[in-house]
Design a protein around this motif. Structure first.
Motif, PDB file in Angstrom:
ATOM      1  N   LEU A 178     -44.642  -7.022 -38.686  1.00  0.00           N
ATOM      2  CA  LEU A 178     -45.947  -6.373 -38.815  1.00  0.00           C
ATOM      3  C   LEU A 178     -47.029  -7.425 -38.947  1.00  0.00           C
ATOM      4  O   LEU A 178     -47.032  -8.206 -39.894  1.00  0.00           O
ATOM      5  CB  LEU A 178     -45.969  -5.451 -40.041  1.00  0.00           C
ATOM      6  N   ASP A 179     -47.954  -7.460 -38.000  1.00  0.00           N
ATOM      7  CA  ASP A 179     -49.028  -8.444 -38.026  1.00  0.00           C
ATOM      8  C   ASP A 179     -50.279  -7.801 -38.624  1.00  0.00           C
ATOM      9  O   ASP A 179     -50.881  -6.930 -38.012  1.00  0.00           O
ATOM     10  CB  ASP A 179     -49.290  -8.937 -36.588  1.00  0.00           C
ATOM     11  N   GLU A 180     -50.621  -8.228 -39.807  1.00  0.00           N
ATOM     12  CA  GLU A 180     -51.809  -7.708 -40.515  1.00  0.00           C
ATOM     13  C   GLU A 180     -51.845  -6.186 -40.604  1.00  0.00           C
ATOM     14  O   GLU A 180     -52.778  -5.559 -40.105  1.00  0.00           O
ATOM     15  CB  GLU A 180     -53.095  -8.211 -39.826  1.00  0.00           C
ATOM     16  N   PRO A 181     -50.861  -5.577 -41.243  1.00  0.00           N
ATOM     17  CA  PRO A 181     -50.858  -4.104 -41.276  1.00  0.00           C
ATOM     18  C   PRO A 181     -51.999  -3.505 -42.087  1.00  0.00           C
ATOM     19  O   PRO A 181     -52.321  -2.336 -41.913  1.00  0.00           O
ATOM     20  CB  PRO A 181     -49.507  -3.761 -41.917  1.00  0.00           C
ATOM     21  N   THR A 182     -52.629  -4.298 -42.947  1.00  0.00           N
ATOM     22  CA  THR A 182     -53.702  -3.718 -43.762  1.00  0.00           C
ATOM     23  C   THR A 182     -55.085  -4.159 -43.283  1.00  0.00           C
ATOM     24  O   THR A 182     -56.067  -4.004 -43.986  1.00  0.00           O
ATOM     25  CB  THR A 182     -53.536  -4.112 -45.246  1.00  0.00           C
ATOM     26  N   ALA A 183     -55.140  -4.671 -42.047  1.00  0.00           N
ATOM     27  CA  ALA A 183     -56.408  -5.240 -41.574  1.00  0.00           C
ATOM     28  C   ALA A 183     -57.554  -4.232 -41.557  1.00  0.00           C
ATOM     29  O   ALA A 183     -58.666  -4.543 -41.928  1.00  0.00           O
ATOM     30  CB  ALA A 183     -56.212  -5.844 -40.187  1.00  0.00           C
ATOM     31  N   ASN A 184     -57.289  -2.997 -41.144  1.00  0.00           N
ATOM     32  CA  ASN A 184     -58.394  -2.032 -41.015  1.00  0.00           C
ATOM     33  C   ASN A 184     -58.273  -0.900 -42.026  1.00  0.00           C
ATOM     34  O   ASN A 184     -58.629   0.229 -41.745  1.00  0.00           O
ATOM     35  CB  ASN A 184     -58.402  -1.441 -39.608  1.00  0.00           C
ATOM     36  N   VAL A 185     -57.738  -1.232 -43.173  1.00  0.00           N
ATOM     37  CA  VAL A 185     -57.390  -0.176 -44.105  1.00  0.00           C
ATOM     38  C   VAL A 185     -58.149  -0.376 -45.412  1.00  0.00           C
ATOM     39  O   VAL A 185     -58.318  -1.500 -45.885  1.00  0.00           O
ATOM     40  CB  VAL A 185     -55.866  -0.233 -44.348  1.00  0.00           C
ATOM     41  N   ASP A 186     -58.644   0.719 -45.994  1.00  0.00           N
ATOM     42  CA  ASP A 186     -59.343   0.558 -47.269  1.00  0.00           C
ATOM     43  C   ASP A 186     -58.337   0.396 -48.414  1.00  0.00           C
ATOM     44  O   ASP A 186     -57.163   0.746 -48.274  1.00  0.00           O
ATOM     45  CB  ASP A 186     -60.315   1.722 -47.503  1.00  0.00           C
ATOM     46  N   PRO A 187     -58.797  -0.132 -49.556  1.00  0.00           N
ATOM     47  CA  PRO A 187     -57.861  -0.510 -50.633  1.00  0.00           C
ATOM     48  C   PRO A 187     -56.960   0.625 -51.121  1.00  0.00           C
ATOM     49  O   PRO A 187     -55.793   0.393 -51.435  1.00  0.00           O
ATOM     50  CB  PRO A 187     -58.794  -0.964 -51.757  1.00  0.00           C
ATOM     51  N   ALA A 188     -57.482   1.857 -51.147  1.00  0.00           N
ATOM     52  CA  ALA A 188     -56.671   2.978 -51.630  1.00  0.00           C
ATOM     53  C   ALA A 188     -55.463   3.181 -50.719  1.00  0.00           C
ATOM     54  O   ALA A 188     -54.337   3.376 -51.184  1.00  0.00           O
ATOM     55  CB  ALA A 188     -57.512   4.250 -51.674  1.00  0.00           C
ATOM     56  N   VAL A 189     -55.704   3.096 -49.437  1.00  0.00           N
ATOM     57  CA  VAL A 189     -54.627   3.298 -48.467  1.00  0.00           C
ATOM     58  C   VAL A 189     -53.663   2.119 -48.509  1.00  0.00           C
ATOM     59  O   VAL A 189     -52.466   2.257 -48.274  1.00  0.00           O
ATOM     60  CB  VAL A 189     -55.208   3.483 -47.051  1.00  0.00           C
ATOM     61  N   GLU A 190     -54.208   0.968 -48.841  1.00  0.00           N
ATOM     62  CA  GLU A 190     -53.395  -0.235 -48.871  1.00  0.00           C
ATOM     63  C   GLU A 190     -52.217  -0.096 -49.827  1.00  0.00           C
ATOM     64  O   GLU A 190     -51.104  -0.514 -49.514  1.00  0.00           O
ATOM     65  CB  GLU A 190     -54.279  -1.404 -49.286  1.00  0.00           C
TER      66      GLU A 190
END
Lengths: 268, 282
Positions: A178-190
């Protein structure tokens, strides 16, 4: 020269004690033209390990990923993935790319995208009912099965990321990359992501690439720090200081002498 | 308009029926392949291929006259030139990405230049205009059979490889990692594009043919959430543009290719305007 791969041969695959590593980097170096991006990188990843690759932008993380996938070839050294060379291992790797250079209005449904994980090299590629079943299971696992009929472009960043992980899972991989799975995700979703990755790591080997420091948590077994050179830490040893050092922060506590500790197997 | 319909059913006048049939047949290929071309964003490559076709037509006219090669019709020349251009452009795009656009424009202009030179040196009078902008009077029964065969070939391949093509258009790298021969499918797509262009050259001509690739698919894109829907809608739109264009142009004796393209252009603008108005209201 590089074609001579020395893989540890496991003569008795049923014994748990001798497990073949999922991934081996053996003195790998890579340079773009004359600029060396990775120098003498050696490490191994064992099955069912959860590994996090961190490092600053331009530190060589993406190069490392591309080498694992066989999209780039090392200048020196050998890479062994799932007991073979990276290109041949591709069918067993589930990959989630960092950027998807796609048009927001690309007419494609969530199911269409996730089903791409079931593609193969066969000339005629119609999806079977089984393919659809596997895809739906993967979407379900990522909690986005109810979005299957929605247009992919209409999803939020976090939903899209889940669909792309589901697409990687639909490959039925032995190694999830997984390459940067949290790149476009807000902290709650993270945080949800962290839990999902934790669950996944129980079943398969998961390698997560991130520049996101918060990601390096108790959820992963090992951390690979990439900044031209590679340093490996069992997670227990990871502290903010090490990471900050990696990123050139204020703290200068160098702990990289731990590199390739008890877990760094030396083969042959 | 009534003149159009009476001529259409007049048994002694064939050209209008031929034009209509050719246009409707070609619309299917334009709907299917045009959608791929639009989502893959390679209309400029299609443009280059279309312009290279003039070179093939010119060469075919010249050599068939000069050496009495009866089989070398302008249509044959067009098919050969289009396929050759497609393969050259595809290989350049795969192997030398940074110089891609220069090579494409070089092919674009030299293809046209070669066509004009060949035509100038061919004995007898040849009007390049009818190849550049189409001329429905020139459609023969033989052309119609060629169009039918190419159409079936293009549409069948386009549908057969739908899943692969979709993946290659959407995320080429991922498709490659799944073992899909992405370069092959890219070249195939360009070859299918080349053949599709040839289908419409008689009706709308080399210069305007790109309009029928991009405009119906662009309008359809607003109403479709999946690629096959886009293909179906743009096929229907393309058929509508052809029928409407022929009908409108016939009475006042307007150039039919240009009329078809103008109707397509107006429908695209109306769709865009409608979309903007709706956005303002919401």
């Amino acid at each position: 020269m590089s074609s001579a791969t020395l893989t540890p041969v496991n003569l008795n695959p049923l014994t748990d004690t001798v497990t073949e590593p999922i991934l081996t980097f053996d003195n790998v170096s890579f340079a773009f033209d004359s600029m060396e991006v990775l120098s003498d990188v050696s490490f191994t990843a064992q099955p069912h390990e959860s590994i996090c690759v961190v490092g600053p932008n331009g530190g060589g993380k993406s190069t490392l990923v591309k080498l694992i996938l066989g999209l780039l070839e090392p200048g020196r050294g050998t890479i062994t993935v799932l007991g073979t060379d990276p290109v041949r291992a591709r069918p067993k790797i589930g990959y989630m790319p960092q950027y998807l250079h796609h048009d927001q209005r690309f007419p494609v449904s969530v199911l269409d995208v996730a089903r791409m994980g079931r593609l193969s090299g066969h000339l005629l590629g119609f999806y079977s009912r089984k393919d659809k079943q596997i895809t739906m299971t993967a979407l379900d696992e990522m909690g986005v099965a109810d979005l299957a009929k929605r247009p992919f472009g209409a999803l939020s960043g976090g939903q899209r990321q889940r669909v792309l992980i589901a697409r990687a899972l639909a490959c039925k991989p032995e190694l999830l990359l997984l390459d940067e799975p949290t790149a476009n995700v807000d902290p709650a979703v993270e945080n949800q992501f962290l839990e999902i990755l934790h669950d996944l790591a129980a079943k398969i080997t998961v390698i997560t690439v991130t520049h996101d420091l918060g990601f390096v948590s108790q959820l992963v077994d090992r951390v690979i720090c990439v900044n031209r050179y590679v340093k490996i830490h069992p997670t227990s040893e990871i502290t903010g200081e090490i990471i900050q050092d990696m990123y050139g922060g204020d703290l200068k506590m160098v702990r990289h002498d731990h590199c390739c500790s008890e877990q760094g197997h030396a083969h042959d | 308009m009534t003149e159009f319909f009476t001529t259409l059913i007049d048994p002694s006048i064939t050209f209008l029926r031929y034009a209509l049939i050719a246009g409707l047949l070609a619309s299917v290929a334009f709907g299917v392949i045009g959608s791929y071309v639009v989502v893959k964003r390679i209309t400029y490559m299609a443009g280059a291929i279309a312009h290279c076709v003039l070179g093939g037509i010119g060469a075919a006219l010249f050599f068939s006259q000069r050496y009495g090669l009866g089989w070398l019709t302008p249509m044959t020349g067009a098919v050969i030139a289009a396929l050759a251009a497609a393969i050259i452009i595809g290989l350049v795009s795969i192997h030398a990405q940074e110089r891609e656009d220069s090579v494409i424009s070089a092919l674009w202009v030299s293809g046209m230049a070669a066509g004009i030179m060949f035509m100038a040196k061919t004995p007898g009078y040849i009007d390049p205009m009818s190849y550049l902008f189409g001329n429905i009077l020139m459609i023969s029964l033989q052309d119609l059979w060629v169009i039918l065969a190419l159409d079936i070939c293009v549409v069948t391949l386009g549908i057969l490889f739908y899943n692969k093509m979709l993946a290659v258009c959407f995320d080429e790298e991922f498709a490659r990692l799944r073992g899909v021969h992405t370069k092959f499918y890219f070249l195939l797509l360009l070859c299918l594009t080349a053949l599709t262009i040839v289908l419409m050259i008689r009706i709308v001509g080399i210069v305007l043919v790109i309009a029928l690739f991009s405009l119906p698919a662009a309008v359809a894109g607003h109403y479709s959430s999946r690629l096959w829907q886009m293909m179906a809608i743009s096929t229907l739109l393309s058929m509508f543009y052809v029928v409407a264009g022929l009908a409108v142009s016939y009475g006042p004796n307007l150039p039919s290719g240009a009329t078809i393209v103008m109707i397509a252009g107006i429908s695209y603008l109306l769709t865009m305007a409608g979309k903007m108005l709706r956005r303002k209201h919401n």
